[in-house]
Design a protein around this motif. Structure first.
Motif, PDB file in Angstrom:
ATOM      1  N   GLU A  37      27.976  -9.736  49.850  1.00  0.00           N
ATOM      2  CA  GLU A  37      27.734  -9.448  48.337  1.00  0.00           C
ATOM      3  C   GLU A  37      29.115  -9.305  47.597  1.00  0.00           C
ATOM      4  O   GLU A  37      29.299 -10.024  46.676  1.00  0.00           O
ATOM      5  N   LYS A  40      31.315 -12.251  47.811  1.00  0.00           N
ATOM      6  CA  LYS A  40      30.798 -13.324  47.082  1.00  0.00           C
ATOM      7  C   LYS A  40      31.387 -13.338  45.690  1.00  0.00           C
ATOM      8  O   LYS A  40      31.862 -14.342  45.142  1.00  0.00           O
ATOM      9  N   TYR A  64      27.094 -17.010  50.632  1.00  0.00           N
ATOM     10  CA  TYR A  64      25.894 -17.216  50.378  1.00  0.00           C
ATOM     11  C   TYR A  64      25.186 -17.384  51.662  1.00  0.00           C
ATOM     12  O   TYR A  64      23.972 -16.926  52.072  1.00  0.00           O
ATOM     13  N   HIS A  65      25.677 -18.268  52.585  1.00  0.00           N
ATOM     14  CA  HIS A  65      24.942 -18.522  53.776  1.00  0.00           C
ATOM     15  C   HIS A  65      24.685 -17.215  54.512  1.00  0.00           C
ATOM     16  O   HIS A  65      23.580 -17.271  55.130  1.00  0.00           O
ATOM     17  N   LEU A  67      24.319 -14.495  53.694  1.00  0.00           N
ATOM     18  CA  LEU A  67      23.299 -13.599  52.739  1.00  0.00           C
ATOM     19  C   LEU A  67      21.961 -14.285  52.703  1.00  0.00           C
ATOM     20  O   LEU A  67      20.983 -13.681  52.191  1.00  0.00           O
ATOM     21  N   GLY A  68      21.687 -15.463  53.483  1.00  0.00           N
ATOM     22  CA  GLY A  68      20.457 -16.068  53.667  1.00  0.00           C
ATOM     23  C   GLY A  68      20.050 -16.739  52.152  1.00  0.00           C
ATOM     24  O   GLY A  68      18.777 -17.528  52.130  1.00  0.00           O
ATOM     25  N   GLU A  69      21.123 -17.239  51.320  1.00  0.00           N
ATOM     26  CA  GLU A  69      20.847 -17.947  50.183  1.00  0.00           C
ATOM     27  C   GLU A  69      21.354 -19.396  50.328  1.00  0.00           C
ATOM     28  O   GLU A  69      22.346 -19.927  49.854  1.00  0.00           O
ATOM     29  N   GLU A  70      20.441 -20.032  51.255  1.00  0.00           N
ATOM     30  CA  GLU A  70      20.601 -21.244  51.738  1.00  0.00           C
ATOM     31  C   GLU A  70      20.921 -22.463  50.733  1.00  0.00           C
ATOM     32  O   GLU A  70      21.982 -23.288  50.973  1.00  0.00           O
ATOM     33  N   ASP A  71      20.224 -22.501  49.519  1.00  0.00           N
ATOM     34  CA  ASP A  71      20.437 -23.493  48.460  1.00  0.00           C
ATOM     35  C   ASP A  71      21.602 -23.196  48.157  1.00  0.00           C
ATOM     36  O   ASP A  71      22.354 -24.367  47.573  1.00  0.00           O
ATOM     37  N   LYS A  72      22.158 -22.126  47.657  1.00  0.00           N
ATOM     38  CA  LYS A  72      23.559 -21.800  47.175  1.00  0.00           C
ATOM     39  C   LYS A  72      24.548 -22.323  47.953  1.00  0.00           C
ATOM     40  O   LYS A  72      25.627 -22.829  47.802  1.00  0.00           O
ATOM     41  N   ALA A  73      24.461 -22.054  49.417  1.00  0.00           N
ATOM     42  CA  ALA A  73      25.433 -22.284  50.321  1.00  0.00           C
ATOM     43  C   ALA A  73      25.561 -23.815  50.388  1.00  0.00           C
ATOM     44  O   ALA A  73      26.761 -24.269  50.528  1.00  0.00           O
TER      45      ALA A  73
END
Length: 136
Positions: A37, A40, A64-65, A67-73
């Motif tokens: 975090e 980022k 992002y990847h 952190l599990g924020e796949e769409d942003k990754a």
């Protein structure tokens, strides 16, 4: 005067690049300590100051990847490929997108094709530009 404006731009660019490098270095340290975090935010700030820093953008996507924020990754991996084609970071981004199940043919078009068509071989060549492509 134009000379003063040019001097100002040079100083500004050098200052921004130095600040961007410092932010990137801090982000990389945070990333390596699993503080994604925090990393980022640092990578975002570094990239804002130096939009030619492919590593800041790549590690923003990696953060992002992680952190599990796949769409942003995915969005940022694609941005690496589009802004920095045929670079090590673009190749790494292609691999990460594949891990996420994302097809990347449309983002790796070879603009040097003479006929304007892209065959499967062209796509593979564009995607496999790393030196470790020995096949037997």
């Amino acid at each position: 005067s134009d000379t003063a404006k040019d001097m100002y731009k040079t100083i500004k660019n050098n200052t921004f690049k130095a600040a961007a490098k410092s932010l990137y270095d801090q982000g990389y340290e945070s990333y390596n300590r699993y503080r994604y975090e925090e990393a980022k935010g640092l990578f975002q700030d570094a990239y804002k100051l130096d939009s030619n820093n492919d590593s800041a953008l790549y590690f923003l996507a990696r953060s992002y990847h992680r952190l599990g924020e796949e769409d942003k990754a995915i969005k940022n991996y694609k941005k690496v490929i589009e802004k920095f084609p045929r670079t090590e970071r673009a190749n790494e981004s292609i691999k990460k997108l594949r891990e996420l199940g994302v097809t990347v043919e449309e983002t790796t078009e070879d603009t040097t094709a003479e006929e304007g068509t892209t065959s499967a071989e062209d796509t593979q060549a564009a995607e496999g530009t790393s030196e470790d492509t020995t096949q037997e």
